[in-house]
Write an enzyme that holds these catalytic residues in place. Structure first.
Site, PDB file in Angstrom:
ATOM      1  N   GLY A   1       0.836  -1.197   0.000  1.00 54.39           N
ATOM      2  CA  GLY A   1       0.000   0.000   0.000  1.00 54.39           C
ATOM      3  C   GLY A   1       0.866   1.241   0.000  1.00 54.39           C
TER       4      GLY A   1
ATOM      5  N   GLU B   1       5.529  -6.481   7.694  1.00 58.63           N
ATOM      6  CA  GLU B   1       5.057  -5.305   8.435  1.00 58.63           C
ATOM      7  C   GLU B   1       5.691  -5.098   9.808  1.00 58.63           C
ATOM      8  OE1 GLU B   1       2.166  -6.062   5.228  1.00 58.63           O
ATOM      9  OE2 GLU B   1       3.130  -7.347   6.707  1.00 58.63           O
TER      10      GLU B   1
ATOM     11  N   ASP C   1      -1.506  -7.001   8.098  1.00 56.05           N
ATOM     12  CA  ASP C   1      -2.938  -6.654   8.069  1.00 56.05           C
ATOM     13  C   ASP C   1      -3.612  -7.198   6.813  1.00 56.05           C
ATOM     14  OD1 ASP C   1      -1.589  -4.726   6.439  1.00 56.05           O
ATOM     15  OD2 ASP C   1      -3.205  -3.281   6.749  1.00 56.05           O
TER      16      ASP C   1
ATOM     17  N   GLY D   1      -0.599  -4.773   0.749  1.00 59.36           N
ATOM     18  CA  GLY D   1      -1.853  -4.514   0.047  1.00 59.36           C
ATOM     19  C   GLY D   1      -2.094  -5.436  -1.128  1.00 59.36           C
TER      20      GLY D   1
END
Length: 382
Positions: free
Chosen positions: A94, A165, A173, A142
Site C-alpha cells: 500500500g 510489516e 494486516d 496490500g
C-alpha cells in the site's frame, strides 16, 4: 523569532505538506492507475503503476471497489481476473508513505485508507463469481489483500510473497489475521513475525497460492480463462489445473522451509514472543540463531500485537478479523513505531529504527490489549 511564530510556521508547513499529499492521493488518475475492461466473458482489472510496483493508493481502491460490485451483478461477466502491469510486481503493498504523513498530522486519510482497503478485501473474500489473481511478481501487503482472499491465486517463478510489516512498526494486516493462522502448523506465525520471503513455487507449497504456472504461460492462461462460457468454479479450476500440470519448473525442488518445519512448529509454539525467542536461543541451531537476529530488528510492540492478532484470528471470520485489524491500525497510528519504522525502512533507509519501547519486557499486557479495544461508532462496518 518568538515561539508562537515558530509554532505557526511549523503548523503552516505541515498543512501545506498535507495538502500536497492529499492532492496527490485524490487527484492521481485512478483511471490510468487501474485499467478495467471487459474481455470476452471476463472482467479484467490491471493495476497500472509499474514505476511504483503497482502499490495500492486510495484512488485505486475507490476505482476497484465499485467495479467489482458492478461486475458481480453483471450477467455478461462470468469471472474476474486481476493482474499487475510492468512485469516486476503484482502489487508490492500500500501507499504507506502517504498514510504515514497523514497520520502524523491527524488527517483522516489515515482512517480512510485502511477502512476502504479492508472493505475491498471483504468484497474479494465474499465474491460470488470466480476471482483469479495472477500474482506474477512481487506480492506484499496490500497486494496480498487484493489476492489471498479470492478463490484462485496463481503464482509464477517470479512471485515474491512476504508480509514484512513488523519491520515497519505495523502488523500483517489486510486479513493476515485470517489466512496466516490457517496455514500449516506455525508457518503463518513464522511468516508474520519474521517477514520471511517465499518465492515461486514455494508460495503454492505454503498454501498462499492455489496454483503455480510458469510466467511465460500466463498470457495463454488468461486467454483461455476469458474464453470460458458461463464457467463454474470447477470449470475455472480445471483450466488452472491443466496449466499447472504443464508447468514443471522447480517441481523437483523441495519447499524452502521443508527441513525447518518441524523446528518452526516446535519453537514458535509458545504463548508469548519472549517464549518464542527463548525457544530459539535454547535450540541454538544456525536456523534458530538467524531467526533470533531477524526478530531483534523488528518492532517489539508490533510482534506482540501480531502474536495476539493471529491467536484471535484463528477462530474468527474474515469479517471479524478485518474489524479487529482496523482497530489495530488506529492504535498503530497513535503510537510511535509505525512512523519510525517507515522512516528507517522506506524514507531514510538507514534500517536503524529506534523502537519505543525498545524491548519486549517493557511492553505491558494492558498496552497490547488496548490495541484491540472497540472504537465504538468509529469501528469498521462491513
Amino acid at each position: 523569532m518568538s515561539i508562537t511564530v515558530l509554532k505557526s510556521a511549523f503548523k503552516l508547513r505541515s498543512i501545506c505538506r498535507l495538502q500536497r499529499i492529499r492532492g496527490h492521493m485524490m487527484s492521481s488518475h485512478a483511471g490510468s492507475e487501474v485499467l478495467s475492461e471487459k474481455v470476452g466473458n471476463a472482467g479484467v482489472i490491471t493495476l497500472n503503476r509499474p514505476k511504483a510496483l503497482n502499490a495500492l493508493n486510495l484512488p485505486m481502491i475507490r476505482h476497484i471497489y465499485p467495479q467489482l460490485k458492478k461486475w458481480d451483478q453483471d450477467s455478461e461477466i462470468d469471472l474476474v481476473i486481476i493482474k499487475g502491469a510492468g512485469g516486476k510486481a503484482f502489487c508490492a503493498g500500500g501507499d504507506i508513505r502517504a498514510v504515514t504523513d497523514a497520520g502524523k498530522v491527524g488527517d483522516p486519510l489515515a482512517q480512510d485508507f485502511f477502512r476502504e482497503e479492508y472493505i475491498l478485501n471483504n468484497v474479494i473474500g465474499t465474491y460470488t463469481k470466480p476471482y483469479v489473481a495472477l500474482i506474477d511478481g512481487i506480492t506484499m501487503g496490500g497486494g496480498v489483500g487484493l489476492s489471498v482472499h479470492g478463490r484462485f491465486r496463481v503464482a509464477t517463478e517470479k512471485t515474491l510473497f512476504a508480509m514484512p510489516e513488523t519491520a515497519i512498526g505495523l502488523f500483517p494486516d489486510v486479513g493476515g489475521g485470517y489466512f496466516l493462522p490457517r496455514l500449516q502448523g506455525r508457518l503463518g506465525l513464522f511468516l508474520a513475525l519474521t517477514g520471511f520471503r517465499l518465492r515461486g513455487r514455494d508460495v503454492l507449497r505454503a498454501g498462499v497460492a492455489t496454483h503455480f504456472v510458469e510466467s511465460e504461460k500466463i498470457g495463454a492462461l488468461e486467454k483461455d480463462l476469458v474464453d470460458l462460457k458461463s464457467p463454474s468454479m470447477s470449470d475455472v479450476a480445471k483450466v488452472l489445473d491443466s496449466y499447472q500440470h504443464q508447468s514443471a519448473l522447480d517441481a523437483d525442488k523441495p519447499f524452502a522451509l521443508e527441513q525447518h518445519m518441524e523446528t518452526i512448529n516446535r519453537l514458535f509454539d509458545a504463548g508469548s514472543v519472549e517464549g518464542i525467542i527463548k525457544n530459539l536461543k535454547k535450540d541454538g541451531s544456525p536456523f534458530a540463531k538467524k531467526q533470533v537476529e531477524t526478530l531483534a530488528k523488528m518492532s517489539p510492540t508490533s510482534m506482540k500485537l501480531t502474536l495476539k492478532q493471529l491467536e484471535h484470528g484463528a477462530s474468527m471470520t474474515l469479517q471479524e478479523v478485518l474489524v479487529m485489524e482496523y482497530r489495530l491500525t488506529q492504535a498503530c497510528m497513535k503510537g510511535q513505531d509505525f512512523y519510525e519504522g517507515v522512516r528507517a525502512v522506506l524514507i531514510d533507509k538507514d534500517h536503524s529504527p529506534k523502537w519505543k519501547p525498545g524491548t519486549l519486557e517493557e511492553i505491558s499486557e494492558q498496552s497490547v490489549e488496548d490495541g484491540f479495544k472497540s472504537l465504538g461508532e468509529h469501528d469498521l462496518k462491513l
